[in-house]
Scaffold this active site. Structure first.
Site, short mmCIF file in Angstrom:
data_model
loop_
_atom_site.label_atom_id
_atom_site.label_comp_id
_atom_site.label_asym_id
_atom_site.label_seq_id
_atom_site.Cartn_x
_atom_site.Cartn_y
_atom_site.Cartn_z
CE LYS A 21 -2.90 0.74 3.60
NZ LYS A 21 -2.65 2.06 4.21
NE ARG A 26 6.28 6.36 0.91
CZ ARG A 26 5.37 6.19 1.86
NH1 ARG A 26 4.23 5.56 1.59
NH2 ARG A 26 5.57 6.65 3.09
N GLY A 94 -4.79 8.06 5.57
CA GLY A 94 -3.88 9.04 6.17
C GLY A 94 -2.66 9.25 5.30
NE ARG A 122 -5.37 8.40 11.02
CZ ARG A 122 -4.69 7.58 10.21
NH1 ARG A 122 -5.29 7.07 9.15
NH2 ARG A 122 -3.46 7.26 10.48
CD GLN A 168 0.45 8.28 7.29
OE1 GLN A 168 -0.14 9.18 7.85
NE2 GLN A 168 -0.10 7.09 7.08
CG ASP A 315 0.53 -0.02 9.57
OD1 ASP A 315 0.16 0.83 10.41
OD2 ASP A 315 0.89 0.31 8.42
NE ARG A 346 -5.09 0.24 12.95
CZ ARG A 346 -4.40 0.39 11.82
NH1 ARG A 346 -3.08 0.42 11.85
NH2 ARG A 346 -5.03 0.49 10.66
NE ARG A 389 -2.53 -1.64 8.60
CZ ARG A 389 -2.24 -1.94 7.33
NH1 ARG A 389 -2.43 -3.17 6.89
NH2 ARG A 389 -1.76 -1.02 6.52
C1 S3P Z 1 2.55 4.79 6.27
C2 S3P Z 1 3.13 5.16 7.46
C3 S3P Z 1 2.62 4.74 8.78
C4 S3P Z 1 1.65 3.56 8.67
C5 S3P Z 1 0.67 3.73 7.55
C6 S3P Z 1 1.37 3.89 6.23
C7 S3P Z 1 3.12 5.30 5.01
O1 S3P Z 1 1.94 5.83 9.36
O2 S3P Z 1 0.96 3.37 9.89
O3 S3P Z 1 -0.20 2.61 7.48
O4 S3P Z 1 2.78 4.77 3.94
O5 S3P Z 1 3.91 6.24 5.08
P1 S3P Z 1 2.72 6.97 10.21
O6 S3P Z 1 3.70 7.62 9.31
O7 S3P Z 1 1.66 7.94 10.65
O8 S3P Z 1 3.34 6.25 11.37
#
Ligand code: S3P
Length: 433
Positions: A21, A26, A94, A122, A168, A315, A346, A389
């Site tokens: 994912k 990206r 997110g 969020r 993220q 995750d 979670r 999840r």
């Molecule tokens: C992700 C980063 C993680 C992860 C999310 C995917 C990403 O989040 O929990 O499922 O693709 O950059 P955080 O950067 O908020 O920890």
């Protein structure tokens, strides 16, 4: 829609999971601002990534689908995206919202990002604050919640020390940094997934990594178009591996899974728990380490999981909690407070579901304490909490319960792993239900 888990059977299976994912998001974003035609194979066609795909189209990028998971993206270069006519919907994602906010910060136009009820609750201050320091005009609802409106334009670079290890946030700032005057530097307190850095570097952007610091070095970056075959998602694979470890007399091989060390903390923990896990056929796929993962039903022991490994398996904590209910001894998970701001809280959701099944899970502010092994009870309905999840972890727990388990509103699984219910029904349940 509900998913009913009733009478599991031992499984001896060779399986594949859909594309990663994080890498799928990206690859869509970076190919959209590349100088020409990129080819993506193995794209995750689940709700989260399809939202990102639609947003790239709304920004004027042509994206053609040739076959399942196979796309050509006609990149417009860094500066030719178009102002969207309408609000951009990130759905439940997110990653989509935070990364695309970084991209939009560099565009000389106005745009609005929104999402579903979960995403609108969020925290976005974690990107609003550093983006504002870069000179972006960005507005949110009170408290830093989406919808976000962004008027992008000229940006200055920043040196930003992250308080939390978030890929993220890091990726948002790297994308904005592509448009900033000077070198953007980001410090992270612990390694988080590094797919953005890898993909930028392989697309010809000069990026330097040293000891917890990532620096965009290019004064005049250009993204070269690329061809990528996306490896399978280790986060999706973790549910099938857990099922194989827990359901008696099972043996599960999951092929072509990404095992980037910034993502593979779960495999290290499985090893510490005494799981029979073999990592085979290690190779590179789409610029990322990949392998085939094989597990056999195992007697598990408890573990303590804390510190730098947490972001590398962020995750996988809900499914680890399920495994811990079957492990001998007390499993302790510390430093995992970030789980409270995922698609749902979670820590609270998995505690509620597992305790409903008779498990012994104690919720702490930053983690969980789980005593095992405990027989799990069925004849129960469990909430998904609008979280893919939590739904999948609860379904795996259902496989070893002593009666039927109903996962309510299980359609949320489409967020990341639409094939999951079918795989569980066909491979792990006695009869098609
Ligand atoms: C992700 C980063 C993680 C992860 C999310 C995917 C990403 O989040 O929990 O499922 O693709 O950059 P955080 O950067 O908020 O920890």
């Amino acid at each position: 829609m509900n998913l009913t888990i009733r009478s599991s059977k031992s499984a001896e299976e060779q399986l594949e999971v859909p594309g990663d994912k994080s890498i799928s998001h990206r690859s869509l974003i970076l190919s959209s601002i590349a100088e020409g035609e990129s080819s993506i194979r193995g794209l995750l066609e689940a709700d989260d990534c399809l939202k990102t795909l639609n947003i790239m189209r709304a920004l004027g990028v042509s994206i053609n689908k040739h076959a399942p998971g196979e796309y050509t993206v006609y990149g417009k270069g860094l500066d030719s995206l178009e102002e969207p006519e309408n609000v951009l919907d990130c759905g439940n994602s997110g990653t989509g919202m935070r990364l695309i906010a970084g991209l939009l910060s560099g565009q000389d136009f106005y745009s609005i990002l929104t999402g579903d009820q979960s995403l609108r609750s969020r925290p976005m201050n974690r990107i609003i604050e550093p983006l504002s320091m870069m000179g972006v005009k960005i507005w949110s609802r009170a408290g830093g919640y989406a919808p976000l409106s962004i008027q992008g334009g000229e940006l200055n670079s920043i040196h930003f020390a992250q308080k939390i290890a978030s890929a993220q946030v890091k990726s948002c700032l790297l994308l904005a940094g592509l448009y900033a005057e000077g070198n953007t530097v980001i410090e992270e307190p612990a390694p988080s997934r590094d797919h953005t850095e890898r993909m930028l570097a392989s697309a010809g952007v000069e990026i330097e990594k040293s000891d917890g610091t990532i620096a965009l070095k290019d004064d005049n970056p250009q993204i070269e178009p690329f061809d990528i075959k996306i490896p399978g998602d280790i986060s999706s694979a973790s549910f099938l591996l857990a099922a194989g470890l827990l359901v008696p007399d099972s043996s599960i091989l999951v092929k072509n899974v990404g095992i980037n060390s910034t993502r593979s903390g779960f495999l290290e923990v499985l090893d510490d728990m005494g799981a029979e896990l073999v990592i085979k056929n290690k190779r590179k796929m789409g610029g990322e380490p990949a392998a085939d993962l094989k597990v056999e039903t195992s007697d598990l022991r408890s573990v303590t999981v804390e510190g730098e490994i947490i972001p590398r398996m962020i995750d996988e904590i809900p499914i680890l909690a399920v495994l811990a209910t079957q492990a001998e001894g007390r499993t302790v998970i510390n430093d995992a407070e970030e789980l409270r701001v995922k698609e749902t809280d979670r820590l609270s959701a998995i505690t509620e579901n597992l305790n409903k099944m008779g498990a012994d899970v104690e919720e702490k502010e930053d983690g969980l304490i789980i005593e095992g092994p405990v027989d799990l009870k069925g004849e129960i309905a469990l909430e998904s909490f609008h979280d893919h999840r939590i739904a999948m972890a609860s379904a795996v727990a259902g496989l070893i319960a002593d009666g039927p388990v109903e996962i309510l509103e299980s359609e949320i699984i489409n967020t990341s792993f639409p094939e999951f219910p079918k795989i569980i029904k066909n491979k792990f349940l006695q009869e098609a239900e």
